[in-house]
Design a protein around this motif. Structure first.
Motif, PDB file in Angstrom:
ATOM      1  N   HIS A 142       0.831  -1.203   0.000  1.00 22.09           N
ATOM      2  CA  HIS A 142       0.000   0.000   0.000  1.00 22.09           C
ATOM      3  C   HIS A 142       0.874   1.264   0.000  1.00 22.09           C
ATOM      4  CE1 HIS A 142      -3.293   2.671   0.636  1.00 22.09           C
ATOM      5  NE2 HIS A 142      -2.918   2.995   1.859  1.00 22.09           N
ATOM      6  N   THR A 143       1.937   1.244   0.763  1.00 24.94           N
ATOM      7  CA  THR A 143       2.853   2.380   0.801  1.00 24.94           C
ATOM      8  C   THR A 143       3.568   2.554  -0.535  1.00 24.94           C
ATOM      9  OG1 THR A 143       3.207   2.009   3.159  1.00 24.94           O
ATOM     10  CG2 THR A 143       4.820   3.375   2.013  1.00 24.94           C
ATOM     11  N   LEU A 144       4.022   1.448  -1.103  1.00 23.01           N
ATOM     12  CA  LEU A 144       4.752   1.533  -2.374  1.00 23.01           C
ATOM     13  C   LEU A 144       3.847   1.921  -3.534  1.00 23.01           C
ATOM     14  CD1 LEU A 144       7.185  -1.492  -2.098  1.00 23.01           C
ATOM     15  CD2 LEU A 144       7.768   0.924  -2.071  1.00 23.01           C
ATOM     16  N   VAL A 145       2.573   1.531  -3.480  1.00 26.67           N
ATOM     17  CA  VAL A 145       1.649   1.910  -4.551  1.00 26.67           C
ATOM     18  C   VAL A 145       1.444   3.425  -4.559  1.00 26.67           C
ATOM     19  CG1 VAL A 145      -0.791   1.783  -5.224  1.00 26.67           C
ATOM     20  CG2 VAL A 145       0.477  -0.302  -4.784  1.00 26.67           C
ATOM     21  N   ARG A 146       1.397   4.028  -3.359  1.00 27.39           N
ATOM     22  CA  ARG A 146       1.202   5.478  -3.280  1.00 27.39           C
ATOM     23  C   ARG A 146       2.372   6.251  -3.879  1.00 27.39           C
ATOM     24  NH1 ARG A 146       0.941   7.410   2.077  1.00 27.39           N
ATOM     25  NH2 ARG A 146       1.536   5.369   2.832  1.00 27.39           N
ATOM     26  N   ILE A 147       3.591   5.736  -3.749  1.00 22.53           N
ATOM     27  CA  ILE A 147       4.766   6.471  -4.240  1.00 22.53           C
ATOM     28  C   ILE A 147       5.374   5.820  -5.487  1.00 22.53           C
ATOM     29  CG2 ILE A 147       5.316   7.454  -1.993  1.00 22.53           C
ATOM     30  CD1 ILE A 147       7.457   5.306  -1.674  1.00 22.53           C
ATOM     31  N   HIS A 148       4.635   4.920  -6.118  1.00 25.61           N
ATOM     32  CA  HIS A 148       5.118   4.170  -7.278  1.00 25.61           C
ATOM     33  C   HIS A 148       5.571   5.104  -8.403  1.00 25.61           C
ATOM     34  CE1 HIS A 148       5.204   0.946 -10.256  1.00 25.61           C
ATOM     35  NE2 HIS A 148       4.492   1.725 -11.047  1.00 25.61           N
ATOM     36  N   HIS A 149       4.781   6.101  -8.730  1.00 28.52           N
ATOM     37  CA  HIS A 149       5.120   6.991  -9.848  1.00 28.52           C
ATOM     38  C   HIS A 149       6.321   7.865  -9.518  1.00 28.52           C
ATOM     39  CE1 HIS A 149       0.900   6.720 -11.841  1.00 28.52           C
ATOM     40  NE2 HIS A 149       1.450   5.555 -11.633  1.00 28.52           N
ATOM     41  N   ARG A 150       6.423   8.286  -8.268  1.00 25.48           N
ATOM     42  CA  ARG A 150       7.568   9.107  -7.881  1.00 25.48           C
ATOM     43  C   ARG A 150       8.865   8.299  -7.937  1.00 25.48           C
ATOM     44  NH1 ARG A 150       3.742  10.704  -3.675  1.00 25.48           N
ATOM     45  NH2 ARG A 150       2.853  12.675  -4.326  1.00 25.48           N
ATOM     46  N   ILE A 151       8.791   7.039  -7.522  1.00 23.11           N
ATOM     47  CA  ILE A 151       9.975   6.175  -7.590  1.00 23.11           C
ATOM     48  C   ILE A 151      10.388   5.973  -9.046  1.00 23.11           C
ATOM     49  CG2 ILE A 151      10.842   3.845  -7.157  1.00 23.11           C
ATOM     50  CD1 ILE A 151       9.097   3.731  -4.701  1.00 23.11           C
ATOM     51  N   ALA A 152       9.412   5.755  -9.923  1.00 27.72           N
ATOM     52  CA  ALA A 152       9.717   5.539 -11.339  1.00 27.72           C
ATOM     53  C   ALA A 152      10.341   6.780 -11.972  1.00 27.72           C
ATOM     54  CB  ALA A 152       8.451   5.132 -12.085  1.00 27.72           C
ATOM     55  N   LEU A 153       9.812   7.955 -11.674  1.00 25.57           N
ATOM     56  CA  LEU A 153      10.396   9.185 -12.217  1.00 25.57           C
ATOM     57  C   LEU A 153      11.798   9.420 -11.664  1.00 25.57           C
ATOM     58  CD1 LEU A 153       7.330  11.585 -12.198  1.00 25.57           C
ATOM     59  CD2 LEU A 153       8.490  10.609 -14.181  1.00 25.57           C
ATOM     60  N   GLY A 154      11.997   9.124 -10.384  1.00 25.64           N
ATOM     61  CA  GLY A 154      13.340   9.239  -9.803  1.00 25.64           C
ATOM     62  C   GLY A 154      14.313   8.279 -10.460  1.00 25.64           C
ATOM     63  N   GLY A 155      13.855   7.059 -10.733  1.00 25.38           N
ATOM     64  CA  GLY A 155      14.700   6.086 -11.425  1.00 25.38           C
ATOM     65  C   GLY A 155      15.054   6.533 -12.828  1.00 25.38           C
ATOM     66  N   LEU A 156      14.090   7.133 -13.513  1.00 25.16           N
ATOM     67  CA  LEU A 156      14.354   7.623 -14.866  1.00 25.16           C
ATOM     68  C   LEU A 156      15.430   8.700 -14.853  1.00 25.16           C
ATOM     69  CD1 LEU A 156      13.400   7.495 -17.854  1.00 25.16           C
ATOM     70  CD2 LEU A 156      11.902   9.397 -17.295  1.00 25.16           C
ATOM     71  N   VAL A 157      15.348   9.622 -13.910  1.00 26.71           N
ATOM     72  CA  VAL A 157      16.333  10.706 -13.824  1.00 26.71           C
ATOM     73  C   VAL A 157      17.704  10.161 -13.425  1.00 26.71           C
ATOM     74  CG1 VAL A 157      16.946  12.779 -12.526  1.00 26.71           C
ATOM     75  CG2 VAL A 157      14.623  12.480 -13.374  1.00 26.71           C
ATOM     76  N   ILE A 158      17.742   9.296 -12.417  1.00 27.83           N
ATOM     77  CA  ILE A 158      19.025   8.759 -11.947  1.00 27.83           C
ATOM     78  C   ILE A 158      19.682   7.905 -13.021  1.00 27.83           C
ATOM     79  CG2 ILE A 158      19.994   7.057 -10.346  1.00 27.83           C
ATOM     80  CD1 ILE A 158      18.347   8.344  -8.174  1.00 27.83           C
ATOM     81  N   LEU A 159      18.899   7.090 -13.726  1.00 29.95           N
ATOM     82  CA  LEU A 159      19.491   6.249 -14.762  1.00 29.95           C
ATOM     83  C   LEU A 159      19.913   7.064 -15.985  1.00 29.95           C
ATOM     84  CD1 LEU A 159      17.292   3.086 -14.390  1.00 29.95           C
ATOM     85  CD2 LEU A 159      19.681   3.382 -13.732  1.00 29.95           C
TER      86      LEU A 159
END
Length: 121
Positions: A37-54
């Motif tokens: 439930h916690t990860l679903v709420r921040i799923h999009h933010r994690i993905a955008l952060g991964g895109l920038v970092i990668l």
């Protein structure tokens, strides 16, 4: 620094895939449910952060120096292809918020991304 960014990107990719994996683990339902439930709420933010970092990792590796010497041939192509699939997954997720596109396409591309990252390692 370059390798650290790559490993951070892998952990962020794992964090974006965890809600999908935790949904299929019936063993730890109470712990996995609250974490999911916690990860679903921040799923999009994690993905955008991964895109920038990668993207930063890729640009540093391709900018020359020691990274350029270690990443030749197939590693460069697999990294660029993996980053392009990451961008496509993120763009589909952003587009999906406004329109109704099949969620399965997003999931299949995320699976392809995991395979490409494993090939890149």
């Amino acid at each position: 620094m370059k390798e650290l960014l790559g490993w951070m990107g892998i952990f962020l990719l794992l964090g974006t895939c965890l809600p999908f994996l935790l949904r299929r683990l019936p063993v730890l339902s109470s712990v996995a449910g609250s974490l999911r439930h916690t990860l679903v709420r921040i799923h999009h933010r994690i993905a955008l952060g991964g895109l920038v970092i990668l993207a930063w990792h890729g640009l540093l590796m391709l900018s020359g120096g020691w990274g350029w010497l270690t990443h030749r041939g197939a590693a460069i192509y697999s990294g660029v292809l993996a980053w392009m699939v990451t961008l496509l997954v993120v763009l589909l997720a952003v587009y999906r918020q406004n329109k109704a596109i099949p969620l399965r396409l997003h999931c299949w591309l995320a699976g392809l991304l995991v395979l490409l990252v494993l090939m890149h390692l």
